[in-house]
Design an enzyme around this catalytic site. Structure first.
Site, mmCIF file in Angstrom:
data_model
loop_
_atom_site.group_PDB
_atom_site.id
_atom_site.type_symbol
_atom_site.label_atom_id
_atom_site.label_comp_id
_atom_site.label_asym_id
_atom_site.label_seq_id
_atom_site.Cartn_x
_atom_site.Cartn_y
_atom_site.Cartn_z
ATOM 1 N N PRO A 23 23.437 58.290 84.488
ATOM 2 C CA PRO A 23 23.116 59.615 85.347
ATOM 3 C C PRO A 23 23.554 60.754 84.641
ATOM 4 C CG PRO A 23 24.595 58.046 86.605
ATOM 5 C CD PRO A 23 24.443 57.478 85.207
ATOM 6 N N ASP B 48 42.734 63.128 86.324
ATOM 7 C CA ASP B 48 41.918 64.200 85.816
ATOM 8 C C ASP B 48 42.590 64.182 84.160
ATOM 9 O OD1 ASP B 48 41.070 66.514 84.331
ATOM 10 O OD2 ASP B 48 41.840 67.880 85.959
ATOM 11 N N VAL B 49 41.825 63.754 83.204
ATOM 12 C CA VAL B 49 42.159 63.540 81.849
ATOM 13 C C VAL B 49 42.551 64.794 81.156
ATOM 14 C CG1 VAL B 49 41.174 61.269 81.657
ATOM 15 C CG2 VAL B 49 39.908 63.398 80.802
ATOM 16 N N TYR C 124 28.943 68.755 70.947
ATOM 17 C CA TYR C 124 29.294 67.167 71.497
ATOM 18 C C TYR C 124 29.677 66.440 70.350
ATOM 19 C CZ TYR C 124 28.349 62.697 73.603
ATOM 20 O OH TYR C 124 28.615 61.652 74.001
ATOM 21 N N ARG D 3 23.194 69.272 69.660
ATOM 22 C CA ARG D 3 24.566 68.592 69.995
ATOM 23 C C ARG D 3 25.709 68.989 69.138
ATOM 24 N NH1 ARG D 3 21.226 67.541 73.200
ATOM 25 N NH2 ARG D 3 20.740 65.613 74.326
ATOM 26 N N ASP E 52 39.263 58.198 87.427
ATOM 27 C CA ASP E 52 38.106 58.939 87.433
ATOM 28 C C ASP E 52 38.266 60.284 88.249
ATOM 29 O OD1 ASP E 52 35.495 60.104 87.635
ATOM 30 O OD2 ASP E 52 34.793 58.414 86.460
ATOM 31 N N SER F 225 31.316 55.830 87.136
ATOM 32 C CA SER F 225 29.739 55.586 87.021
ATOM 33 C C SER F 225 29.462 55.375 85.471
ATOM 34 C CB SER F 225 29.168 57.115 87.416
ATOM 35 O OG SER F 225 29.671 58.187 86.441
ATOM 36 N N GLY F 226 28.202 54.998 85.346
ATOM 37 C CA GLY F 226 27.575 55.022 84.009
ATOM 38 C C GLY F 226 28.431 53.629 83.105
ATOM 39 N N ASN G 89 37.279 56.115 78.184
ATOM 40 C CA ASN G 89 35.778 56.261 78.164
ATOM 41 C C ASN G 89 35.333 57.659 78.838
ATOM 42 O OD1 ASN G 89 32.739 55.372 78.584
ATOM 43 N ND2 ASN G 89 33.326 55.818 80.777
#
Length: 256
Positions: free
Chosen positions: A184, A56-57, A148, A145, A40, A19-20, A83
């Site tokens: 999303p 699963d990273v 993040y 943030r 993903d 996605s994205g 990503n």
């Protein structure tokens, strides 16, 4: 304009590619001639003409198995796009230790796990490139943030260290620093606020361009850094942020 085919004969892995930004990147690389595997955790969306592999990273065994399968399907590896990532809102007071550990584990160690598994394969490529999805938050103080931004600041530093470590092996390492992208994930964040439409409008206005960055615009930047056209570019962060990092416009009614 006729699409370029600079990735003809090259193979790429894109994490978080369902996605994205990741999905846009996978499709862009395919359109330019690459064979692509998407890794993903959630493969609900159709990623198009690519190999879709669940991974699963946050789990080393999952990453090792997925990268191995991808390389087998692709017949080699030339490009790795790191990503996959997750977000977080809040100041340093708002996120519990468990959330800090989880976000850093996915956003930073996820890159470490995928890269160290991919490196033996990348060393055999004449166009070996790694592109990490970072953020404007790595270099610009944004409210709410803290967690993040800390994770993406680490991604930026990691990108530079990796570029230095692997330049002698012919592996280029760069990152993109997107601003607020219409994905999303961003829309889900907006929906968590009292007024989602007002939040999206504020996010758009925060960028000097006055609009959100598109996933395709980021994908095009990733494709440039990953491809032969950027053969002399390594250790670079490419801003795709509508001017947020580099431009300061005067407030309305005030002299510059």
């Amino acid at each position: 304009m006729k699409a370029t085919r600079e990735f003809e004969g090259l193979s790429a892995i894109v994490t978080g590619g369902a996605s994205g930004i990741g999905l846009a990147t996978a499709r862009t690389l395919v359109a330019r001639g690459a064979r692509v595997a998407v890794l993903d955790l959630h493969l609900g969306l159709d990623p198009g003409p690519v190999y879709a592999i669940r991974a699963d990273v946050g789990d080393s065994a999952s990453v090792t198995a997925a990268v191995g399968r991808a390389v087998e399907e692709l017949g080699g590896l030339d490009v790795l796009v790191n990503n996959a990532g997750i977000g977080a809102r809040g100041t340093v007071e708002d996120n519990p230790d468990e959330e800090w550990h989880h976000v850093l584990d996915i956003n930073v160690l996820g890159i470490v796990r995928t890269t160290r598994t991919a490196l033996p394969h990348l060393r055999g490529s004449a166009n070996a490139a790694i592109v990490n999805t970072c953020s404007v938050a790595a270099a610009t103080g944004l409210p709410q943030r803290a967690l993040y931004a800390a994770s993406k600041g680490a991604v930026f530093a990691l990108t530079l260290a990796m570029a230095a470590d692997h330049i002698g092996e012919g592996i280029r390492v760069n990152c993109v620093n997107p601003g607020t992208v219409d994905t999303p994930w961003v829309r889900r964040l907006a929906e968590q606020t009292d007024d989602p439409e007002a939040e999206l409008a504020a996010l758009s206005a925060r960028q000097p361009s006055g609009r959100l960055v598109t996933a395709q615009q980021v994908a095009d930047a990733i494709a440039y850094l990953a491809g032969p056209l950027a053969g002399a570019t390594t250790g670079t962060a490419l801003a795709v942020d509508g001017g947020l990092r580099g431009i300061r416009l005067p407030r309305e009614g005030l002299a510059p």
